[in-house]
Design a protein around this motif. Structure first.
Motif, PDB file in Angstrom:
ATOM      1  N   ARG A  44       0.796  -1.228   0.000  1.00 43.13           N
ATOM      2  CA  ARG A  44       0.000   0.000   0.000  1.00 43.13           C
ATOM      3  C   ARG A  44       0.829   1.279   0.000  1.00 43.13           C
ATOM      4  NH1 ARG A  44      -3.641  -1.647   4.937  1.00 43.13           N
ATOM      5  NH2 ARG A  44      -1.526  -1.988   5.600  1.00 43.13           N
ATOM      6  N   ALA A  45       2.127   1.163  -0.186  1.00 44.21           N
ATOM      7  CA  ALA A  45       2.953   2.369  -0.313  1.00 44.21           C
ATOM      8  C   ALA A  45       2.591   3.035  -1.638  1.00 44.21           C
ATOM      9  CB  ALA A  45       4.433   2.008  -0.270  1.00 44.21           C
ATOM     10  N   PRO A  46       2.863   4.324  -1.773  1.00 44.97           N
ATOM     11  CA  PRO A  46       2.533   5.009  -3.034  1.00 44.97           C
ATOM     12  C   PRO A  46       3.042   4.252  -4.261  1.00 44.97           C
ATOM     13  CG  PRO A  46       3.213   6.603  -1.408  1.00 44.97           C
ATOM     14  CD  PRO A  46       3.446   5.241  -0.804  1.00 44.97           C
ATOM     15  N   GLU A  47       2.201   4.195  -5.269  1.00 46.18           N
ATOM     16  CA  GLU A  47       2.479   3.520  -6.540  1.00 46.18           C
ATOM     17  C   GLU A  47       2.735   2.029  -6.368  1.00 46.18           C
ATOM     18  OE1 GLU A  47       5.570   5.638  -8.652  1.00 46.18           O
ATOM     19  OE2 GLU A  47       4.649   7.569  -8.183  1.00 46.18           O
ATOM     20  N   GLY A  48       2.295   1.451  -5.244  1.00 46.40           N
ATOM     21  CA  GLY A  48       2.488   0.030  -4.995  1.00 46.40           C
ATOM     22  C   GLY A  48       3.930  -0.353  -4.710  1.00 46.40           C
ATOM     23  N   THR A  49       4.744   0.625  -4.377  1.00 49.54           N
ATOM     24  CA  THR A  49       6.159   0.385  -4.110  1.00 49.54           C
ATOM     25  C   THR A  49       6.338  -0.560  -2.933  1.00 49.54           C
ATOM     26  OG1 THR A  49       6.700   2.599  -4.917  1.00 49.54           O
ATOM     27  CG2 THR A  49       8.364   1.542  -3.558  1.00 49.54           C
ATOM     28  N   CYS A  50       7.321  -1.423  -3.006  1.00 51.49           N
ATOM     29  CA  CYS A  50       7.667  -2.313  -1.906  1.00 51.49           C
ATOM     30  C   CYS A  50       7.832  -1.483  -0.637  1.00 51.49           C
ATOM     31  CB  CYS A  50       8.967  -3.037  -2.244  1.00 51.49           C
ATOM     32  SG  CYS A  50       9.741  -3.872  -0.856  1.00 51.49           S
ATOM     33  N   GLY A  51       7.244  -1.926   0.460  1.00 55.92           N
ATOM     34  CA  GLY A  51       7.306  -1.186   1.712  1.00 55.92           C
ATOM     35  C   GLY A  51       8.718  -0.983   2.216  1.00 55.92           C
ATOM     36  N   ALA A  52       9.553  -2.006   2.116  1.00 56.18           N
ATOM     37  CA  ALA A  52      10.937  -1.882   2.574  1.00 56.18           C
ATOM     38  C   ALA A  52      11.674  -0.826   1.755  1.00 56.18           C
ATOM     39  CB  ALA A  52      11.648  -3.219   2.488  1.00 56.18           C
ATOM     40  N   LEU A  53      11.476  -0.843   0.453  1.00 58.32           N
ATOM     41  CA  LEU A  53      12.103   0.159  -0.407  1.00 58.32           C
ATOM     42  C   LEU A  53      11.565   1.543  -0.091  1.00 58.32           C
ATOM     43  CD1 LEU A  53      13.800   1.159  -2.793  1.00 58.32           C
ATOM     44  CD2 LEU A  53      11.926   0.439  -4.303  1.00 58.32           C
ATOM     45  N   TYR A  54      10.266   1.652   0.056  1.00 59.61           N
ATOM     46  CA  TYR A  54       9.662   2.953   0.342  1.00 59.61           C
ATOM     47  C   TYR A  54      10.166   3.507   1.673  1.00 59.61           C
ATOM     48  CZ  TYR A  54       6.303   6.711   0.656  1.00 59.61           C
ATOM     49  OH  TYR A  54       5.724   7.955   0.759  1.00 59.61           O
ATOM     50  N   GLY A  55      10.260   2.661   2.675  1.00 60.67           N
ATOM     51  CA  GLY A  55      10.786   3.090   3.967  1.00 60.67           C
ATOM     52  C   GLY A  55      12.216   3.587   3.836  1.00 60.67           C
ATOM     53  N   ALA A  56      13.033   2.858   3.088  1.00 62.02           N
ATOM     54  CA  ALA A  56      14.428   3.268   2.878  1.00 62.02           C
ATOM     55  C   ALA A  56      14.497   4.606   2.152  1.00 62.02           C
ATOM     56  CB  ALA A  56      15.168   2.192   2.084  1.00 62.02           C
ATOM     57  N   MET A  57      13.612   4.806   1.191  1.00 62.23           N
ATOM     58  CA  MET A  57      13.610   6.071   0.452  1.00 62.23           C
ATOM     59  C   MET A  57      13.197   7.236   1.349  1.00 62.23           C
ATOM     60  SD  MET A  57      12.310   4.809  -3.373  1.00 62.23           S
ATOM     61  CE  MET A  57      10.756   5.526  -3.144  1.00 62.23           C
ATOM     62  N   GLN A  58      12.373   6.968   2.355  1.00 62.05           N
ATOM     63  CA  GLN A  58      11.979   8.024   3.293  1.00 62.05           C
ATOM     64  C   GLN A  58      13.107   8.331   4.277  1.00 62.05           C
ATOM     65  OE1 GLN A  58       9.031   9.596   2.506  1.00 62.05           O
ATOM     66  NE2 GLN A  58       9.379   8.110   0.882  1.00 62.05           N
ATOM     67  N   VAL A  59      13.869   7.322   4.630  1.00 66.71           N
ATOM     68  CA  VAL A  59      14.993   7.500   5.550  1.00 66.71           C
ATOM     69  C   VAL A  59      16.110   8.308   4.893  1.00 66.71           C
ATOM     70  CG1 VAL A  59      16.859   6.263   6.753  1.00 66.71           C
ATOM     71  CG2 VAL A  59      14.503   5.459   6.945  1.00 66.71           C
ATOM     72  N   ALA A  60      16.354   8.048   3.613  1.00 62.78           N
ATOM     73  CA  ALA A  60      17.445   8.726   2.892  1.00 62.78           C
ATOM     74  C   ALA A  60      16.919   9.285   1.576  1.00 62.78           C
ATOM     75  CB  ALA A  60      18.591   7.757   2.650  1.00 62.78           C
ATOM     76  N   PRO A  61      16.095  10.342   1.639  1.00 61.37           N
ATOM     77  CA  PRO A  61      15.481  10.871   0.414  1.00 61.37           C
ATOM     78  C   PRO A  61      16.484  11.360  -0.624  1.00 61.37           C
ATOM     79  CG  PRO A  61      15.059  12.325   2.280  1.00 61.37           C
ATOM     80  CD  PRO A  61      15.701  11.095   2.822  1.00 61.37           C
ATOM     81  N   ASP A  62      17.656  11.762  -0.195  1.00 60.39           N
ATOM     82  CA  ASP A  62      18.674  12.219  -1.134  1.00 60.39           C
ATOM     83  C   ASP A  62      19.228  11.078  -1.988  1.00 60.39           C
ATOM     84  OD1 ASP A  62      19.712  11.380   1.398  1.00 60.39           O
ATOM     85  OD2 ASP A  62      21.690  12.120   0.798  1.00 60.39           O
ATOM     86  N   LYS A  63      19.015   9.847  -1.570  1.00 59.60           N
ATOM     87  CA  LYS A  63      19.482   8.674  -2.318  1.00 59.60           C
ATOM     88  C   LYS A  63      18.329   7.839  -2.853  1.00 59.60           C
ATOM     89  CE  LYS A  63      23.781   8.340   0.196  1.00 59.60           C
ATOM     90  NZ  LYS A  63      24.746   7.455   0.806  1.00 59.60           N
ATOM     91  N   ALA A  64      17.116   8.390  -2.817  1.00 58.41           N
ATOM     92  CA  ALA A  64      15.916   7.631  -3.177  1.00 58.41           C
ATOM     93  C   ALA A  64      15.980   7.073  -4.598  1.00 58.41           C
ATOM     94  CB  ALA A  64      14.669   8.486  -2.996  1.00 58.41           C
ATOM     95  N   GLU A  65      16.322   7.885  -5.553  1.00 59.32           N
ATOM     96  CA  GLU A  65      16.346   7.413  -6.950  1.00 59.32           C
ATOM     97  C   GLU A  65      17.429   6.363  -7.162  1.00 59.32           C
ATOM     98  OE1 GLU A  65      14.016   7.860  -9.288  1.00 59.32           O
ATOM     99  OE2 GLU A  65      12.978   8.901  -7.664  1.00 59.32           O
ATOM    100  N   GLU A  66      18.557   6.557  -6.532  1.00 63.79           N
ATOM    101  CA  GLU A  66      19.650   5.585  -6.621  1.00 63.79           C
ATOM    102  C   GLU A  66      19.226   4.242  -6.009  1.00 63.79           C
ATOM    103  OE1 GLU A  66      24.067   5.083  -4.619  1.00 63.79           O
ATOM    104  OE2 GLU A  66      23.282   7.105  -4.922  1.00 63.79           O
ATOM    105  N   MET A  67      18.577   4.298  -4.852  1.00 61.91           N
ATOM    106  CA  MET A  67      18.098   3.068  -4.207  1.00 61.91           C
ATOM    107  C   MET A  67      17.038   2.380  -5.057  1.00 61.91           C
ATOM    108  SD  MET A  67      17.844   3.724  -0.134  1.00 61.91           S
ATOM    109  CE  MET A  67      17.254   5.408  -0.130  1.00 61.91           C
ATOM    110  N   LYS A  68      16.134   3.172  -5.610  1.00 61.39           N
ATOM    111  CA  LYS A  68      15.061   2.618  -6.438  1.00 61.39           C
ATOM    112  C   LYS A  68      15.634   1.884  -7.645  1.00 61.39           C
ATOM    113  CE  LYS A  68      10.584   4.091  -8.216  1.00 61.39           C
ATOM    114  NZ  LYS A  68       9.688   5.231  -8.387  1.00 61.39           N
ATOM    115  N   ALA A  69      16.631   2.482  -8.287  1.00 55.95           N
ATOM    116  CA  ALA A  69      17.265   1.856  -9.458  1.00 55.95           C
ATOM    117  C   ALA A  69      17.995   0.588  -9.059  1.00 55.95           C
ATOM    118  CB  ALA A  69      18.215   2.845 -10.122  1.00 55.95           C
TER     119      ALA A  69
END
Length: 79
Positions: A44-69
């Motif tokens: 249920r994270a935005p856009e159906g994103t994996c919760g673990a990934l979404y949480g990590a992107m919130q913890v380090a927003p400056d690295k969000a795109e890098e983590m997502k890739a």
């Protein structure tokens, strides 16, 4: 290894019972995000994103795109 052990001790384990997004936030000491991440489990994270990934992107927003890739490259998807 400490963060992994910390995360595993809170993921669906009493007394915490955190979902994936909350677990990642808690492992990085971001208790301020726990309530917000409560609704991001079970796909249920935005856009159906994996919760673990979404949480990590919130913890380090400056690295969000890098983590997502990197996550997508490793798993084949972000959902």
């Amino acid at each position: 290894m400490k963060r992994i052990e910390q995360a595993l001790s809170t993921f669906r384990q009493p007394p915490y019972m955190y979902n994936c997004a909350q677990t990642v936030c808690a492992a990085f000491g971001r208790e301020d995000l726990l309530e917000e991440m409560k609704v991001c489990g079970g796909g249920r994270a935005p856009e159906g994103t994996c919760g673990a990934l979404y949480g990590a992107m919130q913890v380090a927003p400056d690295k969000a795109e890098e983590m997502k890739a990197a996550f997508c490259a490793a798993t084949g998807a972000t959902q």
